[in-house]
Design an enzyme around this catalytic site. Sequence first.
Site, short mmCIF file in Angstrom:
data_model
loop_
_atom_site.label_atom_id
_atom_site.label_comp_id
_atom_site.label_asym_id
_atom_site.label_seq_id
_atom_site.Cartn_x
_atom_site.Cartn_y
_atom_site.Cartn_z
N ARG A 240 -10.45 1.96 6.42
CA ARG A 240 -9.89 1.14 5.32
C ARG A 240 -10.87 1.02 4.16
O ARG A 240 -10.47 0.81 3.02
CB ARG A 240 -9.56 -0.27 5.82
CG ARG A 240 -8.43 -0.35 6.82
CD ARG A 240 -8.02 -1.80 7.00
NE ARG A 240 -7.20 -2.05 8.18
CZ ARG A 240 -5.87 -1.94 8.22
NH1 ARG A 240 -5.21 -1.55 7.16
NH2 ARG A 240 -5.21 -2.20 9.32
N ASP B 6 6.79 3.85 3.25
CA ASP B 6 6.89 4.96 4.21
C ASP B 6 8.32 5.02 4.74
O ASP B 6 9.22 5.41 4.01
CB ASP B 6 5.83 4.71 5.29
CG ASP B 6 5.61 5.89 6.20
OD1 ASP B 6 5.54 7.03 5.72
OD2 ASP B 6 5.51 5.69 7.42
N ASP C 173 0.83 -1.20 0.00
CA ASP C 173 0.00 0.00 0.00
C ASP C 173 0.87 1.26 0.00
O ASP C 173 0.64 2.17 -0.77
CB ASP C 173 -0.98 -0.01 1.18
CG ASP C 173 -0.32 -0.30 2.53
OD1 ASP C 173 0.92 -0.55 2.57
OD2 ASP C 173 -1.03 -0.32 3.55
P1 IMP Z 1 6.85 1.53 6.80
O1 IMP Z 1 7.02 2.70 7.71
O2 IMP Z 1 7.37 1.86 5.40
O3 IMP Z 1 7.46 0.31 7.37
O4 IMP Z 1 5.29 1.30 6.65
C1 IMP Z 1 4.65 0.49 7.58
C2 IMP Z 1 3.20 0.44 7.39
O5 IMP Z 1 2.64 1.54 8.06
C3 IMP Z 1 2.63 0.53 5.97
O6 IMP Z 1 2.62 -0.69 5.29
C4 IMP Z 1 1.24 1.02 6.25
O7 IMP Z 1 0.40 -0.08 6.54
C5 IMP Z 1 1.44 1.89 7.48
N1 IMP Z 1 1.48 3.30 7.11
C6 IMP Z 1 2.52 4.07 6.78
N2 IMP Z 1 2.16 5.33 6.48
C7 IMP Z 1 0.81 5.35 6.62
C8 IMP Z 1 -0.19 6.37 6.43
O8 IMP Z 1 0.04 7.53 6.05
N3 IMP Z 1 -1.48 5.98 6.69
C9 IMP Z 1 -1.82 4.73 7.09
N4 IMP Z 1 -0.92 3.75 7.26
C10 IMP Z 1 0.38 4.06 7.02
MG MG Z 2 0.99 -2.19 4.94
#
Ligand code: IMP
Ligand code: MG
Length: 180
Positions: A165, A101, A98
């Site tokens: 969601r 981040d 999705d």
């Molecule tokens: P990461 O920080 O790249 O490891 O992302 C971890 C997870 O945090 C992602 O797969 C999303 O499920 C969730 N996430 C990150 N940013 C957002 C946001 O802006 N809204 C909702 N969920 C988020």
């Molecule tokens: Mg995710």
Amino acid sequence: MEKDIQKVLLTEKQIQAKVQEFAEILSEEYKDKDPIFVGVLKGVVIFFADVVRKVDIPCQIDFMCISSYGGTSTTGSIAVKKDLSADIEGRHVVILEDIYDTGNSLEFVYNHLMAKKPASLKICTLLDKPERRRPGVTLKPEYVGFTIPNEFVVGYGLDFNEHYRNLPYIGVLKPEVYEK
Ligand code: IMP
Ligand code: MG
């Protein structure tokens, strides 16, 4: 739900156009390769279901579930809650995500799947929030839908406290929702 949204960042129409574009690219790139599309639960489910339904070549689907424990997203460690069911050794695998981040999740999943020796491993992410990237994360997803500013977004699979969601678009929450 709608009343909690400050602004719509990506409309349903914009998202669906991108889904169609990805499905066409993947169908072309992976024809005769019988790829396995891997979704990382739960945020990706809506995007995943939309893309694979429009892919018109033979393929398989599988899912992983991970969880991060303790501390902030930069210090927390990640564990596998549910691993793949399929054996991906020698197979062409595409991770669907999705959002890219901090990169902690994707990096973990990428390394986890690479250890299973796939023939190829690529990443397709709907959203990219580069400003949040943890220094040192070097992954470059092959397919990126939309690069977005550093704002917390919900909808189209993405949640805040497990809600929102089911919105068909991606939006930014009103600050008072967090402060509740
Ligand atoms: P990461 O920080 O790249 O490891 O992302 C971890 C997870 O945090 C992602 O797969 C999303 O499920 C969730 N996430 C990150 N940013 C957002 C946001 O802006 N809204 C909702 N969920 C988020
Ligand atoms: Mg995710």
